[in-house]
Enzyme design. Structure first.
Site, short mmCIF file in Angstrom:
data_model
loop_
_atom_site.label_atom_id
_atom_site.label_comp_id
_atom_site.label_asym_id
_atom_site.label_seq_id
_atom_site.Cartn_x
_atom_site.Cartn_y
_atom_site.Cartn_z
CG ASP A 70 26.20 22.61 -15.43
OD1 ASP A 70 27.14 21.84 -15.19
OD2 ASP A 70 25.24 22.29 -16.14
CG ASP A 139 14.81 19.35 -21.45
OD1 ASP A 139 16.05 19.26 -21.58
OD2 ASP A 139 14.27 19.91 -20.48
CG HIS A 141 18.96 20.95 -20.62
ND1 HIS A 141 18.01 20.17 -20.01
CD2 HIS A 141 20.11 20.72 -19.95
CE1 HIS A 141 18.57 19.48 -19.03
NE2 HIS A 141 19.85 19.79 -18.97
CD GLU A 146 16.77 23.07 -17.18
OE1 GLU A 146 16.79 22.35 -18.19
OE2 GLU A 146 16.84 22.60 -16.03
C1 GLP Z 1 22.31 18.08 -16.56
C2 GLP Z 1 23.64 18.77 -16.80
C3 GLP Z 1 23.98 18.76 -18.28
C4 GLP Z 1 23.90 17.35 -18.83
C5 GLP Z 1 22.51 16.81 -18.62
C6 GLP Z 1 22.33 15.40 -19.15
O1 GLP Z 1 21.26 18.89 -16.95
N1 GLP Z 1 23.61 20.12 -16.32
O2 GLP Z 1 25.26 19.31 -18.50
O3 GLP Z 1 24.23 17.35 -20.21
O4 GLP Z 1 22.22 16.82 -17.22
O5 GLP Z 1 22.88 14.47 -18.27
P1 GLP Z 1 23.19 12.97 -18.65
O6 GLP Z 1 24.45 12.99 -19.43
O7 GLP Z 1 23.36 12.29 -17.33
O8 GLP Z 1 22.05 12.47 -19.44
#
Ligand code: GLP
Length: 263
Positions: A70, A139, A141, A146
């Site tokens: 993304d 959450d 995702h 989302e």
């Molecule tokens: C964002 C990214 C995801 C990632 C998530 C959790 O939403 N788009 O790809 O998995 O954050 O991030 P973190 O690993 O910092 O908890």
């Protein structure tokens, strides 16, 4: 779905990095290995391991093609909070990957729909993704799919939820007004098409989502739960992330994976 539980984040990261290294190294010579990659704090330990493995001569990325999950809409690739910049700083600048084999969605595109279509076509042109590595939001995702995202979605534009903005504001000086409000993201279906998926999950903040994903049914409100329908999916986590799972669930997975936990 397999659940690999290790005592801490470092061990979970090492396990996942080793697993992926073995996959890359045992891939058919001459045939590119197509790797899907995430950003966020969760994969950082794995990226550090990849860099170490490369420096020690155990792993080369010469035969690897990457597709990131993304990118924020509106951020240029040189913006320090863009996922482009993150990937260069935390992985690509330190390994021997050919830059032309690195694919990321363009957050500054004037035609997001076309950008998303071309991304799906580029993945298909490489023969699909061999292994998609991912993280998970608090959450549940995956990428920026989302809660409520279609479980057969493809690469597209998504509006970020209040939860995603709140979690990621830490990268924007804690200032919500600096956060992009939309992103380009691969779809749940795009991830599901990968031949293999590995999700790294760490810490208490993820425990509620991990419970939903492991112990409850497939549900669009926790998009990682789609992996229950994948032929080859692994969640690698630390003990803290399992705090909301039933004791019996933890014991079950620790027992069936007890011979597979070596790092
Ligand atoms: C964002 C990214 C995801 C990632 C998530 C959790 O939403 N788009 O790809 O998995 O954050 O991030 P973190 O690993 O910092 O908890």
């Amino acid at each position: 779905m397999r659940l690999i539980i290790l005592p801490n984040y470092e061990k979970a990261s090492k396990w996942a990095a080793n697993y992926i290294m073995n996959k890359i190294n045992s891939h058919l010579q001459g045939k590119p290995f197509v790797l899907g990659l995430p950003t966020g704090s969760s994969p950082l330990g794995i990226y550090r391991e990849f860099i170490k493995m490369y420096k020690e001569g155990k792993l080369t990325f010469k035969n690897v093609r990457t597709f990131n999950m993304d990118e924020y809409i509106g951020l240029d690739s040189s913006h320090p909070q863009s996922y482009h910049y993150f990937m260069m700083q935390n992985l690509f600048n330190h390994i021997d990957i050919d830059r032309k084999h690195v694919h990321l969605l363009d957050g500054k595109t004037k035609d997001p729909e076309n950008e998303c279509r071309l991304y799906e076509e580029a993945i298909a042109a490489e023969g699909g993704i061999d292994l998609f590595l991912g993280g998970m939001g608090n959450d549940g995702h995956i990428a920026f799919n989302e809660p409520g995202s279609s479980l057969i979605s493809r690469t597209r534009v998504k509006t970020l939820t209040a939860e995603s903005k709140a979690s990621n504001a830490r990268f924007f000086d804690g200032d919500l007004s600096k956060m992009p409000t939309t992103a380009l993201t691969v779809g749940v279906g795009t991830v599901m098409d990968a031949r293999e998926v590995i999700i790294i999950v760490s810490g208490r903040a993820k425990a509620k989502a991990l419970r939903a994903v492991i112990e409850e049914g497939v549900n669009h409100m926790w998009t990682v739960s789609c992996l229950q329908m994948h032929q080859k999916a692994i969640i690698v986590c630390d003990d803290e992330a399992t705090e909301e799972l039933k004791v019996g669930t933890v014991n079950y997975f620790k027992d069936i994976e007890k011979d597979n936990l070596e790092i």
